[in-house]
Write an enzyme that holds these catalytic residues in place. Structure first.
Site, PDB file in Angstrom:
ATOM      1  N   PRO A  53       0.822  -1.218   0.000  1.00 42.77           N
ATOM      2  CA  PRO A  53       0.000   0.000   0.000  1.00 42.77           C
ATOM      3  C   PRO A  53       0.855   1.268   0.000  1.00 42.77           C
ATOM      4  O   PRO A  53       1.972   1.253   0.513  1.00 42.77           O
ATOM      5  CB  PRO A  53      -0.796  -0.089   1.313  1.00 42.77           C
ATOM      6  CG  PRO A  53      -0.450  -1.372   1.959  1.00 42.77           C
ATOM      7  CD  PRO A  53       0.714  -1.974   1.254  1.00 42.77           C
ATOM      8  N   ASP A  54       0.331   2.337  -0.591  1.00 43.77           N
ATOM      9  CA  ASP A  54       1.054   3.612  -0.523  1.00 43.77           C
ATOM     10  C   ASP A  54       0.740   4.277   0.822  1.00 43.77           C
ATOM     11  O   ASP A  54       0.127   3.664   1.688  1.00 43.77           O
ATOM     12  CB  ASP A  54       0.723   4.521  -1.734  1.00 43.77           C
ATOM     13  CG  ASP A  54      -0.735   4.943  -1.769  1.00 43.77           C
ATOM     14  OD1 ASP A  54      -1.474   4.634  -0.825  1.00 43.77           O
ATOM     15  OD2 ASP A  54      -1.138   5.597  -2.747  1.00 43.77           O
ATOM     16  N   PHE A  55       1.179   5.510   1.010  1.00 40.47           N
ATOM     17  CA  PHE A  55       0.905   6.191   2.274  1.00 40.47           C
ATOM     18  C   PHE A  55      -0.447   6.888   2.270  1.00 40.47           C
ATOM     19  O   PHE A  55      -1.212   6.776   3.199  1.00 40.47           O
ATOM     20  CB  PHE A  55       1.970   7.277   2.521  1.00 40.47           C
ATOM     21  CG  PHE A  55       3.215   6.754   3.180  1.00 40.47           C
ATOM     22  CD1 PHE A  55       3.317   5.451   3.596  1.00 40.47           C
ATOM     23  CD2 PHE A  55       4.293   7.601   3.389  1.00 40.47           C
ATOM     24  CE1 PHE A  55       4.464   4.980   4.214  1.00 40.47           C
ATOM     25  CE2 PHE A  55       5.446   7.149   4.002  1.00 40.47           C
ATOM     26  CZ  PHE A  55       5.533   5.843   4.411  1.00 40.47           C
ATOM     27  N   ARG A  56      -0.673   7.650   1.188  1.00 29.85           N
ATOM     28  CA  ARG A  56      -1.721   8.670   1.306  1.00 29.85           C
ATOM     29  C   ARG A  56      -3.008   8.419   0.550  1.00 29.85           C
ATOM     30  O   ARG A  56      -3.907   9.241   0.624  1.00 29.85           O
ATOM     31  CB  ARG A  56      -1.139  10.032   0.892  1.00 29.85           C
ATOM     32  CG  ARG A  56      -0.118  10.519   1.895  1.00 29.85           C
ATOM     33  CD  ARG A  56       0.483  11.848   1.528  1.00 29.85           C
ATOM     34  NE  ARG A  56       1.546  12.182   2.460  1.00 29.85           N
ATOM     35  CZ  ARG A  56       2.771  11.692   2.396  1.00 29.85           C
ATOM     36  NH1 ARG A  56       3.117  10.859   1.430  1.00 29.85           N
ATOM     37  NH2 ARG A  56       3.684  12.028   3.290  1.00 29.85           N
ATOM     38  N   ASN A 127      10.899   5.271  -2.860  1.00 25.99           N
ATOM     39  CA  ASN A 127      10.502   3.973  -2.310  1.00 25.99           C
ATOM     40  C   ASN A 127      11.641   3.282  -1.591  1.00 25.99           C
ATOM     41  O   ASN A 127      12.815   3.464  -1.914  1.00 25.99           O
ATOM     42  CB  ASN A 127       9.942   3.080  -3.421  1.00 25.99           C
ATOM     43  CG  ASN A 127       8.639   3.632  -3.960  1.00 25.99           C
ATOM     44  OD1 ASN A 127       8.058   4.526  -3.355  1.00 25.99           O
ATOM     45  ND2 ASN A 127       8.193   3.119  -5.082  1.00 25.99           N
ATOM     46  N   ASP A 129      11.321  -0.149  -1.057  1.00 27.36           N
ATOM     47  CA  ASP A 129      11.069  -1.579  -1.258  1.00 27.36           C
ATOM     48  C   ASP A 129      12.085  -2.272  -2.161  1.00 27.36           C
ATOM     49  O   ASP A 129      12.056  -3.497  -2.317  1.00 27.36           O
ATOM     50  CB  ASP A 129       9.645  -1.794  -1.811  1.00 27.36           C
ATOM     51  CG  ASP A 129       9.373  -0.980  -3.083  1.00 27.36           C
ATOM     52  OD1 ASP A 129      10.314  -0.719  -3.864  1.00 27.36           O
ATOM     53  OD2 ASP A 129       8.208  -0.592  -3.299  1.00 27.36           O
ATOM     54  N   HIS A 146      15.026   8.365  -0.116  1.00 28.02           N
ATOM     55  CA  HIS A 146      14.643   8.164   1.281  1.00 28.02           C
ATOM     56  C   HIS A 146      15.311   6.921   1.861  1.00 28.02           C
ATOM     57  O   HIS A 146      14.793   6.299   2.778  1.00 28.02           O
ATOM     58  CB  HIS A 146      13.121   8.082   1.405  1.00 28.02           C
ATOM     59  CG  HIS A 146      12.448   9.388   1.040  1.00 28.02           C
ATOM     60  ND1 HIS A 146      11.106   9.536   0.854  1.00 28.02           N
ATOM     61  CD2 HIS A 146      12.975  10.629   0.831  1.00 28.02           C
ATOM     62  CE1 HIS A 146      10.823  10.799   0.547  1.00 28.02           C
ATOM     63  NE2 HIS A 146      11.946  11.478   0.518  1.00 28.02           N
TER      64      HIS A 146
HETATM   65  P1  CNA Z   1       2.077   8.806  -1.352  1.00 25.18           P
HETATM   66  O1  CNA Z   1       2.098  10.123  -0.705  1.00 25.18           O
HETATM   67  O2  CNA Z   1       1.343   7.697  -0.684  1.00 25.18           O
HETATM   68  O3  CNA Z   1       1.449   9.024  -2.812  1.00 25.18           O
HETATM   69  C1  CNA Z   1       1.219   7.978  -3.705  1.00 25.18           C
HETATM   70  C2  CNA Z   1       0.693   8.566  -5.007  1.00 25.18           C
HETATM   71  O4  CNA Z   1       0.577   7.520  -5.953  1.00 25.18           O
HETATM   72  C3  CNA Z   1      -0.689   9.214  -4.880  1.00 25.18           C
HETATM   73  O5  CNA Z   1      -0.718  10.407  -5.633  1.00 25.18           O
HETATM   74  C4  CNA Z   1      -1.625   8.166  -5.473  1.00 25.18           C
HETATM   75  O6  CNA Z   1      -2.757   8.735  -6.091  1.00 25.18           O
HETATM   76  C5  CNA Z   1      -0.734   7.533  -6.507  1.00 25.18           C
HETATM   77  N1  CNA Z   1      -1.059   6.132  -6.800  1.00 25.18           N
HETATM   78  C6  CNA Z   1      -1.342   5.143  -5.927  1.00 25.18           C
HETATM   79  N2  CNA Z   1      -1.526   3.980  -6.585  1.00 25.18           N
HETATM   80  C7  CNA Z   1      -1.358   4.250  -7.905  1.00 25.18           C
HETATM   81  C8  CNA Z   1      -1.432   3.468  -9.096  1.00 25.18           C
HETATM   82  N3  CNA Z   1      -1.679   2.156  -9.062  1.00 25.18           N
HETATM   83  N4  CNA Z   1      -1.196   4.081 -10.268  1.00 25.18           N
HETATM   84  C9  CNA Z   1      -0.937   5.400 -10.325  1.00 25.18           C
HETATM   85  N5  CNA Z   1      -0.859   6.197  -9.243  1.00 25.18           N
HETATM   86  C10 CNA Z   1      -1.060   5.619  -8.049  1.00 25.18           C
HETATM   87  O7  CNA Z   1       3.536   8.272  -1.655  1.00 25.18           O
HETATM   88  P2  CNA Z   1       4.842   9.105  -2.033  1.00 25.18           P
HETATM   89  O8  CNA Z   1       5.793   8.125  -2.569  1.00 25.18           O
HETATM   90  O9  CNA Z   1       4.519  10.306  -2.836  1.00 25.18           O
HETATM   91  O10 CNA Z   1       5.323   9.602  -0.587  1.00 25.18           O
HETATM   92  C11 CNA Z   1       6.595   9.535  -0.232  1.00 25.18           C
HETATM   93  C12 CNA Z   1       6.853   8.482   0.863  1.00 25.18           C
HETATM   94  C13 CNA Z   1       6.090   7.202   0.682  1.00 25.18           C
HETATM   95  C14 CNA Z   1       8.259   8.031   0.828  1.00 25.18           C
HETATM   96  O11 CNA Z   1       8.915   8.451   1.986  1.00 25.18           O
HETATM   97  C15 CNA Z   1       8.255   6.490   0.762  1.00 25.18           C
HETATM   98  O12 CNA Z   1       9.286   5.930   1.527  1.00 25.18           O
HETATM   99  C16 CNA Z   1       6.957   6.124   1.273  1.00 25.18           C
HETATM  100  N6  CNA Z   1       6.408   4.780   0.962  1.00 25.18           N
HETATM  101  C17 CNA Z   1       7.096   3.892   0.229  1.00 25.18           C
HETATM  102  C18 CNA Z   1       6.552   2.660  -0.052  1.00 25.18           C
HETATM  103  C19 CNA Z   1       7.352   1.706  -0.864  1.00 25.18           C
HETATM  104  O13 CNA Z   1       8.568   1.655  -0.760  1.00 25.18           O
HETATM  105  N7  CNA Z   1       6.694   0.940  -1.720  1.00 25.18           N
HETATM  106  C20 CNA Z   1       5.286   2.337   0.403  1.00 25.18           C
HETATM  107  C21 CNA Z   1       4.575   3.277   1.165  1.00 25.18           C
HETATM  108  C22 CNA Z   1       5.152   4.502   1.433  1.00 25.18           C
END
Ligand code: CNA
Length: 385
Positions: A53-56, A127, A129, A146
């Site tokens: 899952p993403d964060f926001r 990311n 991951d 990060h």
């Molecule tokens: P965020 O703030 O959660 O934003 C994610 C963005 O991606 C949003 O604008 C969503 O609308 C968009 N989104 C989500 N799913 C999809 C999809 N399938 N297709 C297209 N767009 C999509 O995350 P950010 O990366 O902007 O924030 C920065 C943080 C998140 C960093 O410090 C990371 O370390 C941190 N993070 C990383 C992971 C990972 O490593 N996979 C997971 C969760 C959070």
């Protein structure tokens, strides 16, 4: 007169570099001008289809779900001072995100394909991951802005902690402590927490977006600084492509900005179609399938984005509940033992238990009623020694 004004409007909105604001125009630009300096900027959204899952994202993002645990604020899970007092929420999450559990998405493979074609100048990722590496993008092409799970150290004396032991501890959901002879500090992966400096490689490469001939921003809300300002360093006439569920930052405000609003995987497939690279992309992505060599490997039909996220959130919530249950049971045991020993001997003059490595100490537990709201108040009361 009317014609003149509509011509001037057309002039004012006509892209500087592209023939049109479309992905086909970007593909033509790459091929006709033989563009080799592409900078890619990514965030959690490129890994959501892998099951992380993403964060926001509202409702499905990690923050929305961590909030259920009544952390003082959702970001506390990545806050260094909060971690110092209570590393358990972070390590529950680390167990979830630890590299090796997930397969790269077709979006990661698209970045890898740009590299294979000699067109990737640099990937800036937020990311942690490591899926870009798993998709085949070499380490020297990636700026992990990060940090990542690749290395870890004690937060007090900075002694490095061995990777194999870290993996073991995270798998067992235990909190690692410093291996130094006299230090018992907490160990943390070298991922950047709020309040910590970004890696030196970010600052060293920060000027690259200004040298780019094309910039692709994917799967990020562009809310975390200083990463969020990278797209603004791109030259005015350089095309910027945004592939994201929503419009973010200033993307879309320039004449050569192209927006593909929707799922990243669908977006890169469209991009690959326009470039005539679709078969190569699918082949490259297929090579990341861990079952690729098993002849009769069963491939489940692809799940929808919502199904994948619901499943992942349910798993994460169960995991966190299980960790909290173990912690609560351990503390119940400690409390019983303390009560028992209180009836047997006089209280100690100091509290030597504040550095116990496995479960939170009784003393730290007293201050955590906001984290463990489902425990009854009487269990949180300090036993009289
Ligand atoms: P965020 O703030 O959660 O934003 C994610 C963005 O991606 C949003 O604008 C969503 O609308 C968009 N989104 C989500 N799913 C999809 C999809 N399938 N297709 C297209 N767009 C999509 O995350 P950010 O990366 O902007 O924030 C920065 C943080 C998140 C960093 O410090 C990371 O370390 C941190 N993070 C990383 C992971 C990972 O490593 N996979 C997971 C969760 C959070």
């Amino acid at each position: 007169m009317g014609n003149e004004s509509s011509t001037s409007v057309d002039e004012a909105t006509r892209p500087i570099t592209l023939y049109a604001r479309s992905i086909e125009a970007v593909a033509q630009y790459i091929q006709e001008k033989d563009i080799k300096n592409i900078v890619v900027m990514t965030g959690a959204g490129i890994s959501t289809s892998a099951g992380i899952p993403d964060f926001r994202s509202p409702d499905t993002g990690l923050y929305a779900n961590l909030a259920r645990l009544k952390l003082p604020y959702a970001e506390a899970v990545f806050d260094i001072s909060y971690f110092r007092n209570n590393p358990y929420p972070f390590y529950t999450l680390a167990h979830e995100l630890y590299p090796g559990k997930y397969r790269p998405t077709v979006t990661h493979s698209f970045i890898s394909l740009l590299h294979k074609k000699g067109r990737l100048l640099k990937l800036f990722t937020q990311n942690i991951d490591c899926l870009e590496r798993e998709a085949g993008v070499p380490g020297d092409k990636i700026v992990e802005a990060h940090g990542s799970f690749a290395t870890q150290r004690c937060i007090e004396c900075k002694t490095e902690f061995p990777g194999d032991r870290m993996k073991e501890m995270i798998q067992k959901k235990e909190v690692p402590r410093c291996i130094g002879k006299t230090c018992t500090g907490l160990v943390k992966p070298d991922i950047v927490f709020f309040g910590e400096a970004l890696p030196e490689s970010f600052h060293r490469n920060r000027s690259l977006p200004a040298k780019a001939e094309l910039v692709i921003v994917m799967g990020t809300s562009l809310t975390v600084q200083p990463f969020a300002s990278l797209p603004s360093f791109v030259r005015e006439e350089t095309p910027r492509v945004l592939i994201n569920l929503e419009r973010v930052g200033s993307l879309g405000s320039r004449l050569d900005d192209v927006l593909l609003l929707g799922d990243c995987d669908e977006g890169v497939r469209k991009f690959a179609d326009a470039l005539g690279w679709r078969d190569e992309l699918e082949e490259l992505w297929a090579s990341t399938n861990p079952n690729k060599n098993k002849k009769d490997a069963y491939e489940a039909p692809p799940k929808t984005r919502q199904e994948r996220l619901d499943e992942e959130i349910e798993k994460l919530t169960k995991d966190i509940d299980a960790t909290l249950k173990v912690t609560a049971e351990a503390n119940e045991r400690i409390r019983a033992e303390l009560e028992k020993s209180a009836t047997q001997k006089p209280p100690p003059s100091s509290n030597p238990s504040t550095d116990t490595p496995s479960a939170p100490t009784t003393s730290s537990y007293f201050g955590l009623s906001h984290v463990y709201p489902h425990l009854k108040a009487d269990k949180l009361e300090k036993p009289s020694l």
